[in-house]
Scaffold this active site. Structure first.
Site, PDB file in Angstrom:
ATOM      1  N   CYS A  73       0.826  -1.210   0.000  1.00 10.28           N
ATOM      2  CA  CYS A  73       0.000   0.000   0.000  1.00 10.28           C
ATOM      3  C   CYS A  73       0.865   1.267   0.000  1.00 10.28           C
ATOM      4  CB  CYS A  73      -0.913  -0.006   1.219  1.00 10.28           C
ATOM      5  SG  CYS A  73      -1.862   1.508   1.391  1.00 10.28           S
ATOM      6  N   CYS A  76       0.315   3.348   3.519  1.00 10.34           N
ATOM      7  CA  CYS A  76       0.743   2.851   4.833  1.00 10.34           C
ATOM      8  C   CYS A  76       2.124   3.447   5.124  1.00 10.34           C
ATOM      9  CB  CYS A  76       0.841   1.332   4.817  1.00 10.34           C
ATOM     10  SG  CYS A  76      -0.738   0.487   5.065  1.00 10.34           S
ATOM     11  N   HIS A 141      -4.213   0.530   7.754  1.00 10.18           N
ATOM     12  CA  HIS A 141      -4.631   0.229   6.383  1.00 10.18           C
ATOM     13  C   HIS A 141      -6.145   0.047   6.258  1.00 10.18           C
ATOM     14  CE1 HIS A 141      -4.141  -1.116   2.273  1.00 10.18           C
ATOM     15  NE2 HIS A 141      -4.856  -2.182   2.539  1.00 10.18           N
ATOM     16  N   ASN A 181     -13.951   9.820  -1.607  1.00  7.01           N
ATOM     17  CA  ASN A 181     -14.708   8.733  -2.231  1.00  7.01           C
ATOM     18  C   ASN A 181     -14.506   7.533  -1.332  1.00  7.01           C
ATOM     19  OD1 ASN A 181     -15.094  10.416  -4.463  1.00  7.01           O
ATOM     20  ND2 ASN A 181     -13.279   9.624  -5.493  1.00  7.01           N
ATOM     21  N   HIS A 192      -7.026   2.004   1.768  1.00  5.37           N
ATOM     22  CA  HIS A 192      -6.534   2.766   2.917  1.00  5.37           C
ATOM     23  C   HIS A 192      -7.361   4.060   3.090  1.00  5.37           C
ATOM     24  CE1 HIS A 192      -2.861   3.416   5.506  1.00  5.37           C
ATOM     25  NE2 HIS A 192      -3.616   4.479   5.726  1.00  5.37           N
ATOM     26  N   HIS A 194      -8.584   7.455   3.112  1.00  2.00           N
ATOM     27  CA  HIS A 194      -7.974   8.705   2.617  1.00  2.00           C
ATOM     28  C   HIS A 194      -8.994   9.511   1.836  1.00  2.00           C
ATOM     29  CE1 HIS A 194      -7.876   6.426  -1.119  1.00  2.00           C
ATOM     30  NE2 HIS A 194      -7.600   7.529  -1.766  1.00  2.00           N
ATOM     31  N   GLN A 196      -9.064  13.384  -0.819  1.00  2.00           N
ATOM     32  CA  GLN A 196      -8.241  14.157  -1.744  1.00  2.00           C
ATOM     33  C   GLN A 196      -8.642  15.628  -1.683  1.00  2.00           C
ATOM     34  OE1 GLN A 196      -7.632  12.093  -5.654  1.00  2.00           O
ATOM     35  NE2 GLN A 196      -9.363  10.890  -4.938  1.00  2.00           N
TER      36      GLN A 196
END
Ligand SMILES: [Zn+2]
Length: 361
Positions: A73, A76, A141, A181, A192, A194, A196
């Site tokens: 990943c 991570c 993760h 998203n 993972h 997250h 944007q």
């Protein structure tokens, strides 16, 4: 206090750490020792001359990682086996996207007319200047933002607010858009947790419509919309500084909006007290999203902020969470009317959606 630490990745991209107020992490962070290829060239925007909308053609994005396992990943913290984008441990980390839809090039001079279409010309192109950043919510993760403690959500709010202010100050940026998203059904390419932040060199089509509505209605459009929704039967949470509700004309099977009671244009203008309440209400809303059904609900969480153009000062910060999930095992797809015509047909009365969400809040 939430602490911010500035760093750089091996190819000179910016990296910022935002440490929780009670973080035990040390200030000195390990350097990124990878050898990295140069970043791809800036993408191109092409003008759709029929609608006047810009389409960013970002070919380099095609090669990005698709649902890698934890041991590969890129989000991570780095280990000996996995040299990721994050060279050290973190609470929340923000870094420039390696293959961005906008950027890495910024405007040389801040030309307010860079992407303004005054005279429609067939075949118009521009460089997709701007900036795209990745916001990593946790070093773990698996999991989701809604499952993290409110303290962590508060750190994420702080990162969004501080990055919004910094990005708005960069030359050529017209609109800054933090979003998340969540869920494979939405097209997520990394599990993972997250989000944007996109910084566009133009006013997005949705915001252009909002500006036109303000022009038609008057500068009180957001204040009046808030009062109208607060008086309705679709309110979910009414706090001291924010009200969350299902909108009168909701489009999606699940749709939640939230407005601040004070007119602020973006997250950076919120006071500490407002940021605290925002983190707590947002956390409740995300938890509720996952309680509606027996499994996590895919969603798009969008922070609409005022564009940096004339008239933008009348646009208020607004959260919009939407999900296409219309039953435990069914999704709404954007079909003919929505996809081709932009004409939405809602499957549920928003009042029913509000009652459904209130049950799990
Ligand atoms: Zn990961």
């Amino acid at each position: 206090m939430i602490k911010k630490i500035d760093a750089k990745l091996a190819d000179c991209r910016d990296l910022f750490y935002f440490d929780d107020s009670t973080s035990k992490l040390v200030t000195d962070r390990k350097a990124d020792t990878r050898y990295l290829d140069p970043r791809p060239a800036v993408a191109q925007m092409r003008l759709d001359s029929l609608t006047g909308e810009w389409i960013s053609v970002a070919a380099a994005r095609h090669n990005r990682a698709f649902l890698p396992p934890a041991h590969q990943c890129p989000l991570c913290p780095t280990t000996e086996e996995n040299l990721s984008e994050l060279p050290d441990n973190f609470d929340v980390a923000v870094f420039e996207n390696k293959s961005p839809s906008f950027g890495p090039t910024l405007a040389e001079v801040d030309d307010p007319n860079y992407a303004v279409v005054a005279n429609l010309e067939l075949g118009s192109v521009r460089d997709s200047i701007g900036r795209c950043e990745v916001v990593v919510f946790s070093p773990e993760h698996l999991g989701s933002l809604g499952e993290l403690p409110v303290e962590r959500v508060r750190t994420v709010v702080e990162a969004w607010a501080q990055r919004t202010e910094a990005l708005q100050a960069m030359p050529g940026i017209r609109q800054v858009f933090p979003f998340e998203n969540r869920g494979q059904e939405i097209g997520v390419t990394l599990h993972h947790p997250h989000g944007q932040i996109y910084s566009y060199p133009y006013v997005t089509p949705r915001t252009a419509k909002v500006l036109a509505s303000i022009e038609a209605y008057g500068p009180n459009l957001f204040a009046d919309t808030l009062a109208f929704e607060q008086a309705g039967e679709r309110v979910l949470i009414k706090g001291q500084h924010f009200t969350a509700y299902v909108p009168f004309a909701g489009r999606w099977p699940i749709e939640i909006h939230m407005l601040p009671h004070r007119h602020v244009q973006h997250l950076g203008q919120l006071t500490d007290a407002e940021r605290d309440e925002l983190a707590s209400i947002y956390s409740r809303l995300l938890k509720a999203m996952d309680k509606i059904y027996d499994s996590p609900t895919p969603y798009i969480s969008a922070w609409h902020q005022a564009p940096l153009v004339e008239g933008g000062e009348n646009v208020r910060l607004q959260l919009q969470i939407t999900s296409p999930r219309r039953a435990a095992d069914k999704l709404k797809y954007l079909a003919g009317s929505e996809s081709a015509m932009g004409a939405f047909i809602a499957d549920f009365p928003p009042e029913k959606t509000a009652a459904q969400i209130r049950e799990v809040l």
